[in-house]
Design a protein around this motif. Structure first.
Motif, short mmCIF file in Angstrom:
data_model
loop_
_atom_site.label_atom_id
_atom_site.label_comp_id
_atom_site.label_asym_id
_atom_site.label_seq_id
_atom_site.Cartn_x
_atom_site.Cartn_y
_atom_site.Cartn_z
N TYR A 32 0.75 -1.20 0.03
CA TYR A 32 0.02 0.30 -0.06
C TYR A 32 0.66 0.85 -0.02
O TYR A 32 1.87 1.45 1.05
CB TYR A 32 -0.67 -0.03 1.53
CG TYR A 32 -1.92 1.07 1.14
CD1 TYR A 32 -1.81 2.47 2.17
CD2 TYR A 32 -2.87 1.30 0.59
CE1 TYR A 32 -2.09 3.44 2.27
CE2 TYR A 32 -3.58 2.83 0.74
CZ TYR A 32 -3.36 3.19 2.31
OH TYR A 32 -4.28 4.79 1.72
N TYR A 36 0.63 11.99 0.72
CA TYR A 36 0.19 13.10 1.64
C TYR A 36 -0.03 14.40 0.73
O TYR A 36 1.37 14.50 0.96
CB TYR A 36 0.52 12.36 2.76
CG TYR A 36 -0.54 11.13 3.58
CD1 TYR A 36 -1.12 10.61 3.54
CD2 TYR A 36 -1.62 11.95 3.91
CE1 TYR A 36 -1.29 8.57 3.72
CE2 TYR A 36 -3.05 10.55 4.48
CZ TYR A 36 -2.34 9.36 4.80
OH TYR A 36 -2.90 8.34 5.01
N LEU A 46 -5.05 12.56 2.92
CA LEU A 46 -4.44 11.46 1.59
C LEU A 46 -4.71 12.17 0.24
O LEU A 46 -6.31 12.69 0.45
CB LEU A 46 -5.89 10.65 1.62
CG LEU A 46 -5.06 9.16 0.54
CD1 LEU A 46 -3.91 8.79 0.95
CD2 LEU A 46 -6.56 7.91 1.04
N ARG A 51 -1.79 0.40 -5.18
CA ARG A 51 -1.48 -1.44 -4.41
C ARG A 51 -0.52 -1.31 -5.75
O ARG A 51 -0.74 -1.60 -7.12
CB ARG A 51 -2.45 -1.81 -4.28
CG ARG A 51 -3.41 -1.47 -3.02
CD ARG A 51 -4.59 -1.75 -2.58
NE ARG A 51 -4.93 -1.14 -1.03
CZ ARG A 51 -4.73 -1.56 0.25
NH1 ARG A 51 -3.51 -1.83 0.24
NH2 ARG A 51 -5.53 -0.70 0.96
N SER A 93 3.64 0.77 3.18
CA SER A 93 2.24 0.10 4.42
C SER A 93 2.69 -1.90 4.01
O SER A 93 2.67 -1.53 2.83
CB SER A 93 1.23 1.13 5.06
OG SER A 93 0.94 -0.23 6.49
N MET A 94 2.27 -2.48 4.69
CA MET A 94 1.07 -4.00 3.69
C MET A 94 0.21 -3.69 5.62
O MET A 94 0.01 -2.98 7.34
CB MET A 94 2.49 -4.56 4.44
CG MET A 94 2.58 -4.23 5.86
SD MET A 94 4.81 -5.89 5.26
CE MET A 94 5.41 -5.95 6.67
N VAL A 95 -0.91 -4.62 5.68
CA VAL A 95 -1.85 -4.56 6.55
C VAL A 95 -1.08 -5.14 7.52
O VAL A 95 -0.36 -5.80 8.30
CB VAL A 95 -2.73 -6.70 5.92
CG1 VAL A 95 -3.58 -6.32 6.89
CG2 VAL A 95 -3.47 -6.24 4.36
N ASN A 96 -1.30 -4.62 8.68
CA ASN A 96 -1.18 -4.37 9.63
C ASN A 96 -0.10 -4.23 10.58
O ASN A 96 1.14 -4.41 11.20
CB ASN A 96 -1.30 -6.35 11.07
CG ASN A 96 -3.17 -6.96 10.69
OD1 ASN A 96 -3.59 -5.73 10.90
ND2 ASN A 96 -3.00 -7.74 10.17
N TYR A 97 0.38 -3.24 9.68
CA TYR A 97 1.96 -2.62 10.01
C TYR A 97 1.69 -1.67 9.89
O TYR A 97 0.86 -0.65 8.62
CB TYR A 97 3.14 -3.20 8.80
CG TYR A 97 4.31 -3.04 8.78
CD1 TYR A 97 5.39 -1.72 8.72
CD2 TYR A 97 4.73 -3.74 10.04
CE1 TYR A 97 6.18 -1.86 9.09
CE2 TYR A 97 6.31 -3.14 10.86
CZ TYR A 97 6.84 -2.63 10.19
OH TYR A 97 7.87 -1.99 10.82
N LEU A 99 2.27 2.62 8.67
CA LEU A 99 3.04 3.37 7.70
C LEU A 99 4.81 3.72 7.85
O LEU A 99 4.91 4.49 8.74
CB LEU A 99 2.01 4.40 7.62
CG LEU A 99 0.65 4.23 6.87
CD1 LEU A 99 0.36 6.16 6.75
CD2 LEU A 99 1.40 4.14 5.14
N GLY B 99 -2.19 -0.44 6.55
CA GLY B 99 -2.53 -0.37 4.83
C GLY B 99 -4.01 -0.45 4.41
O GLY B 99 -4.09 -0.80 3.63
N ASN B 100 -4.84 -0.22 4.98
CA ASN B 100 -6.17 -0.19 4.67
C ASN B 100 -6.84 0.75 4.06
O ASN B 100 -8.23 0.96 2.94
CB ASN B 100 -7.10 -1.45 5.29
CG ASN B 100 -6.43 -2.59 5.38
OD1 ASN B 100 -5.67 -2.98 4.25
ND2 ASN B 100 -6.58 -3.45 6.32
N GLN B 101 -7.35 1.82 5.38
CA GLN B 101 -7.83 3.34 4.94
C GLN B 101 -6.91 4.31 4.36
O GLN B 101 -5.52 3.97 6.05
CB GLN B 101 -8.91 2.99 5.57
CG GLN B 101 -10.07 1.95 5.43
CD GLN B 101 -10.75 1.78 4.06
OE1 GLN B 101 -10.99 3.41 3.78
NE2 GLN B 101 -11.08 1.65 3.03
N PRO B 102 -7.47 5.49 4.72
CA PRO B 102 -6.84 6.98 4.54
C PRO B 102 -6.61 6.78 6.63
O PRO B 102 -7.64 6.58 6.80
CB PRO B 102 -7.19 7.59 3.99
CG PRO B 102 -8.86 7.22 3.57
CD PRO B 102 -8.84 5.35 3.34
N GLN B 103 -5.37 7.40 6.50
CA GLN B 103 -6.00 8.48 8.14
C GLN B 103 -5.92 9.82 8.04
O GLN B 103 -5.54 10.25 6.81
CB GLN B 103 -4.44 8.61 8.56
CG GLN B 103 -3.81 6.64 8.89
CD GLN B 103 -2.78 6.34 9.58
OE1 GLN B 103 -2.00 7.52 10.03
NE2 GLN B 103 -2.34 5.47 9.57
#
Lengths: 111, 114
Positions: A32, A36, A46, A51, A93-97, A99, B99-103
Motif C-alpha cells: 500500500y 499525502y 491523503l 497498490r 505499508s502492509m496489512v497490520n503494519y 505506515l 494499510g487499508n484506509q486513509p488516516q
C-alpha cells in the motif's frame, strides 16, 4: 529495510509545468503506497494511493507511477498550479503494519 | 463535521514539566495514532490504538504515555519534558488499520521545550 527514501527534498516548478517526486522502498512485503499532501499549519491529507497490482493510477492532475521490479514509485502533478504548493509525503505499508513515511518534498509552484 | 481535533495548538514547556496533548475524533473510527513530525524527518509513530482500552507502542514511544478510555478520545501524555521532545505532534484516526484506509489528521500541536 523499513525505510522509504524520498527525493528531492525541495522542488521549484513553473506554473503549468510537471512536478515529479520520487520514492524508493526496500521491503517487498509493502502493498500500500499512499501520497499525502500537507499545507503549512495543517495536518497531512491523503492525496492518492496505489497498490502494486497496477502500474499507474490517475486522479485528475495527479498520477502515481509504480515500478514493482525497481521498488520505486513516483507522484506526477500535471499542469502544476500555485495552489499545489505544499509538502508532499510518500509512505508505504502492509496489512497490520504501520505506515513508513518518506522525509517529505517541499514543492513551490512559481506563478 | 469537525474530524480530528487537537488541543492546544501551541505550547511552551520548561524542561521537566509534564503535559497532556488532547485528541478527539467524531468519525467513530476505531484506529487512532500519535505521530511526531521533525523537520526533514517525515512522521514517526509514537503510539497507536485499535480501539477503546487497547494501545500499543509505535516506533518512538520513549518519554510518552497514552490511554484510550473512549472511542473518541486519545490523549498523549508527556512526563518530564526534554528538549528532544520539541516537535509538532499530530493525532490521526482511520476506520481500519494502517494499510487499508486513509488516516485523517488533526492540525497538530506545536510544542517547544525550553
Amino acid at each position: 529495510q523499513q525505510q522509504v527514501k524520498q527525493s528531492p527534498q525541495s522542488l521549484i516548478v513553473q506554473k503549468g509545468g510537471i512536478s515529479i517526486i520520487n520514492c524508493a522502498y526496500e521491503n517487498t512485503a509493502f502493498d500500500y503506497f499512499p501520497w499525502y499532501q500537507q499545507f503549512p499549519g495543517k495536518g497531512p491529507a491523503l492525496l492518492i494511493a496505489i497498490r502494486p497490482d497496477v502500474s499507474e493510477k490517475k486522479e485528475g492532475r495527479f498520477t502515481i507511477s509504480f515500478n514493482k521490479s525497481a521498488k520505486q514509485f513516483s507522484l506526477h502533478i500535471m499542469d502544476s498550479q500555485p495552489g499545489d504548493s505544499a509538502t508532499y509525503f510518500c509512505a508505504a505499508s502492509m496489512v497490520n503494519y504501520q505506515l513508513i513515511w518518506g522525509a517529505g518534498t517541499k514543492l513551490i509552484i512559481k506563478p | 463535521n469537525a474530524g480530528v481535533t487537537q488541543t492546544p495548538k501551541f505550547r511552551i514547556l520548561k524542561i521537566g514539566q509534564s503535559m497532556t496533548l488532547q485528541c478527539t475524533q467524531d468519525m467513530n473510527h476505531n484506529y487512532m495514532y500519535w505521530y511526531r513530525q521533525d523537520p526533514g524527518m517525515g512522521l514517526k509513530l509514537i503510539y497507536y490504538s485499535v480501539g477503546a482500552g487497547i494501545t500499543d507502542k509505535g516506533e518512538v514511544p520513549n518519554g510518552y504515555n497514552v490511554s484510550r478510555s473512549t472511542t473518541e478520545d486519545f490523549p498523549l501524555r508527556l512526563e518530564l519534558a526534554a528538549p528532544s521532545q520539541t516537535s509538532v505532534y499530530f493525532c490521526a484516526s482511520s476506520s481500519e488499520g494502517f494499510g487499508n484506509q486513509p488516516q485523517h489528521f488533526g492540525d497538530g500541536t506545536r510544542l517547544s521545550i525550553l
